[in-house]
Design a protein around this motif. Structure first.
Motif, PDB file in Angstrom:
ATOM      1  N   VAL A 154      41.405  36.538  63.502  1.00  0.00           N
ATOM      2  CA  VAL A 154      40.648  37.753  63.734  1.00  0.00           C
ATOM      3  C   VAL A 154      39.148  37.533  63.704  1.00  0.00           C
ATOM      4  CG1 VAL A 154      42.453  39.267  62.915  1.00  0.00           C
ATOM      5  CG2 VAL A 154      40.822  38.311  61.298  1.00  0.00           C
ATOM      6  N   ASP A 155      38.709  36.389  63.259  1.00  0.00           N
ATOM      7  CA  ASP A 155      37.272  36.173  63.204  1.00  0.00           C
ATOM      8  C   ASP A 155      36.803  35.421  64.439  1.00  0.00           C
ATOM      9  OD1 ASP A 155      38.715  34.021  62.383  1.00  0.00           O
ATOM     10  OD2 ASP A 155      37.279  33.354  60.894  1.00  0.00           O
TER      11      ASP A 155
ATOM     12  N   ALA B 246      42.053  41.763  49.460  1.00  0.00           N
ATOM     13  CA  ALA B 246      41.918  40.852  48.319  1.00  0.00           C
ATOM     14  C   ALA B 246      41.535  39.452  48.813  1.00  0.00           C
ATOM     15  CB  ALA B 246      43.215  40.811  47.510  1.00  0.00           C
ATOM     16  N   LEU B 247      42.155  39.008  49.886  1.00  0.00           N
ATOM     17  CA  LEU B 247      41.789  37.701  50.445  1.00  0.00           C
ATOM     18  C   LEU B 247      40.331  37.703  50.898  1.00  0.00           C
ATOM     19  CD1 LEU B 247      45.074  36.894  52.423  1.00  0.00           C
ATOM     20  CD2 LEU B 247      44.126  35.521  50.539  1.00  0.00           C
ATOM     21  N   LEU B 248      39.924  38.733  51.594  1.00  0.00           N
ATOM     22  CA  LEU B 248      38.530  38.834  52.033  1.00  0.00           C
ATOM     23  C   LEU B 248      37.585  38.873  50.837  1.00  0.00           C
ATOM     24  CD1 LEU B 248      38.951  41.433  54.928  1.00  0.00           C
ATOM     25  CD2 LEU B 248      38.203  39.050  55.185  1.00  0.00           C
ATOM     26  N   ALA B 249      37.988  39.569  49.776  1.00  0.00           N
ATOM     27  CA  ALA B 249      37.118  39.714  48.611  1.00  0.00           C
ATOM     28  C   ALA B 249      36.835  38.372  47.933  1.00  0.00           C
ATOM     29  CB  ALA B 249      37.729  40.693  47.607  1.00  0.00           C
ATOM     30  N   VAL B 250      37.819  37.494  47.898  1.00  0.00           N
ATOM     31  CA  VAL B 250      37.596  36.200  47.232  1.00  0.00           C
ATOM     32  C   VAL B 250      37.004  35.161  48.182  1.00  0.00           C
ATOM     33  CG1 VAL B 250      39.449  36.608  45.558  1.00  0.00           C
ATOM     34  CG2 VAL B 250      39.934  35.288  47.660  1.00  0.00           C
ATOM     35  N   GLY B 251      36.888  35.517  49.454  1.00  0.00           N
ATOM     36  CA  GLY B 251      36.271  34.588  50.392  1.00  0.00           C
ATOM     37  C   GLY B 251      37.240  33.863  51.296  1.00  0.00           C
ATOM     38  N   ALA B 252      38.489  34.293  51.319  1.00  0.00           N
ATOM     39  CA  ALA B 252      39.467  33.704  52.234  1.00  0.00           C
ATOM     40  C   ALA B 252      39.582  34.565  53.487  1.00  0.00           C
ATOM     41  CB  ALA B 252      40.824  33.588  51.549  1.00  0.00           C
ATOM     42  N   ALA B 253      40.342  34.086  54.473  1.00  0.00           N
ATOM     43  CA  ALA B 253      40.515  34.823  55.730  1.00  0.00           C
ATOM     44  C   ALA B 253      41.981  35.167  55.911  1.00  0.00           C
ATOM     45  CB  ALA B 253      40.023  33.972  56.897  1.00  0.00           C
ATOM     46  N   PRO B 254      42.309  36.448  55.985  1.00  0.00           N
ATOM     47  CA  PRO B 254      43.707  36.845  56.135  1.00  0.00           C
ATOM     48  C   PRO B 254      44.097  36.972  57.601  1.00  0.00           C
ATOM     49  CG  PRO B 254      42.367  38.780  55.747  1.00  0.00           C
ATOM     50  CD  PRO B 254      41.416  37.594  55.803  1.00  0.00           C
ATOM     51  N   ALA B 255      45.366  36.744  57.885  1.00  0.00           N
ATOM     52  CA  ALA B 255      45.921  37.081  59.196  1.00  0.00           C
ATOM     53  C   ALA B 255      47.394  37.409  59.006  1.00  0.00           C
ATOM     54  CB  ALA B 255      45.745  35.941  60.184  1.00  0.00           C
TER      55      ALA B 255
END
Lengths: 268, 268, 268
Positions: free
Chosen positions: B143-144, A39-48
């Motif tokens: 991770v990026d 979901a974070l990736l989908a909206v343009g954020a970066a998850p960790a």
């Protein structure tokens, strides 16, 4: 006394999120980590996802925002959560507390009470959880709530006054308050409640939006509106709860600034 | 001095994978376990996630290959990883190290340095991670990666010389080297970077292919080519990042020996 | 001596599940938590994953049913499983044991033997696991079984006599027995075996159905029939193993009382 809410610019919030790619440090339950990251990736954020005590404080200090969700908390991750919350607080980094099933289980209820003292920027939960955290209810039987969001309005306002932040209560109509102002967000789909982790992912999007906008109430409202609007779109193409999850991620990606500006956000 | 690469037979590699159903023991992060297991099943391998210290060494000794990914590592799983790496080494079993976010966090960086001394058959990461592991960079913010694969070419070659194995760097064009020979793999899709765990699943497929082919460089290249080709196919049918993940698994299954033989693999 | 099976009313079982929304407490492996939760939600049950020793006993006492799956068990979760099993037993709450990979690994094999002494309402596994647990086999090489369900018929009956519950063996034709009666369930799809966690989710659905129906054999059979029928439907629309998982969840939701009544259930 209730103040007017004039400053919720959803278009600008969506643009800020896309422009800033906030890094969201998630200490969350193992059931929902995948959906939350996607979901974070989908909206343009970066998850960790970093939840070792050896790393949680170090990482929270460099992240754009932190999410703490106690869904499957245990001793090690509880310690990591304390360290991350303190580190975020010291760094002035916004952080979100999701008190999953608080009220119904002793260990996590005590932990959540402890974390609330560290002043989360946003508390996001269902009505039962928010009431339990505010000391006003006995909690639900797990992750589901037996009360509507507005039943928790007073508890949410009281809790927000204590933390100095925003409290967001999920329901058919979401209720968000900073203790003075109240905003309601409509839309969404019942299929959200049949997708494990949708609410937890919302907590992560709140963290992302608060980091991107620099405004706690605006960010929290924008995340709720984004999730609700994407759910409505996904419900139109999904053929059941399984295909809904993927369609919802597609829709989270597709909802742009112009779309979000038309969301069902009600400033009382 | 650069040697010619003449031995990368992708058709034979795909056939060997289907014929042997390698059992891949994964000690990997909790965010990506599901996708990793499903990716292994999709290509015809057998996944098993076992990360208790009581079992990791015992299981690594009987598995066809081992994957160690430090994405959400903590004290218990770090211990399991050490035991699995030693057991794999003692048994002559190929194993892959994925140094997720190494360079950016102290604890895992030290652990990864320790694991590198145990001579992984393949190290697979992004440019920042590989440079950090080789001692040549400060690492990314998680991770990026902020660098392209070719930026890590010298670090990858140096690292491969130290381990005696292969180092694979993911990027728009993947770079793989055993310290003497260098292979680049093209294709893929940006949607891979928007699917949590796609890179981590690639690490598992590298383990599967190395076990199946018995050749480290060939196996690593075949896994990268397979992932890239499946991603291109999936990107043609997906309507966003959510549907992409399922389409990618479908395509991993569908890519056969004849297809893989046509992959964009460049032996310089 | 074999008794007749006259009481398997699948229509009533499906209706009871929809009507009661049983809360299923899952202590399960981290690879399959998401699919397990979504499968429970799809059929109309409520999942909750709680595996801290501080909470497991407390929660098992209030849940409708408990699932214990040792897939990625380690010291902490083993302790939580012991507490949950004892608490469920004391409360008269049905609980299911899924002995993933038992027989092949020493630590979990000892744990499973200990848990069997606490008399699980249902043991659900593949033939290798059931034979190993009954002391009749050496186990498989992981999660896959090299034997058919009927190969484990004697071991299953012996184990059921020891626990006083039901033992369910998954295979091309599933075999379920309470030590006196034997039921076989057909249907299903090979794609189930290529979806990580489908068997583990079945264990959770067994727990849900046993709680809803109040009858151990009926509940276990209904869960197997529901999973098999949904898999057949999903196989007709899926284009590969990736799209199958979502289609299977959609189908779990869609299979109603009337559909289930037509399942391939054979009472010998």
């Amino acid at each position: 006394m209730s103040s007017a809410v004039e400053s919720i610019d959803l278009r600008a919030a969506r643009e800020a999120l896309s422009a800033s790619t906030p890094l969201v440090h998630c200490l969350t339950n193992t059931v929902v980590q995948t959906l939350t990251a996607n979901a974070l990736l989908a909206v343009g954020a970066a998850p960790a996802m970093v939840d070792a005590p050896q790393e949680a404080g170090e990482f929270a200090a460099v992240a754009s925002a932190v999410l703490i969700n106690v869904g499957t908390v245990h001793e090690r991750t509880a310690e990591a959560m304390r360290l991350a919350a303190r580190s975020a607080g010291a760094a002035g980094t916004p952080w979100v507390l999701d008190p999953v099933a608080v009220g119904g289980l002793t260990y996590r209820t005590q932990l959540a009470a402890e974390l609330v003292e560290l002043a989360p920027s946003v508390v996001r939960g269902n009505a039962s959880e928010v009431m339990a955290l505010a000391g006003a209810g006995a909690g639900g039987r797990g992750v589901d709530s037996t009360a509507g969001a507005d039943d928790a309005a007073a508890a949410a306002a009281a809790l927000a006054s204590r933390t100095g932040g925003v409290v967001a209560v999920s329901g058919e109509l979401d209720l968000l308050t900073d203790g003075r102002r109240t905003v309601r967000v409509g839309g969404g789909s019942l299929l959200l409640t049949r997708t494990t982790g949708a609410g937890c992912a919302l907590g992560a999007l709140v963290a992302a939006y608060v980091a991107a906008t620099g405004d706690t109430l605006t960010g929290a409202v924008a995340a709720h509106a984004h999730v609700a609007m994407a759910a409505e779109r996904a419900a139109r193409t999904a053929t059941g709860p399984g295909t809904f999850a993927a369609a919802w991620l597609d829709a989270l990606d597709a909802v742009g600034p112009e779309d979000l500006a038309g969301a069902d956000v009600r400033t009382a």
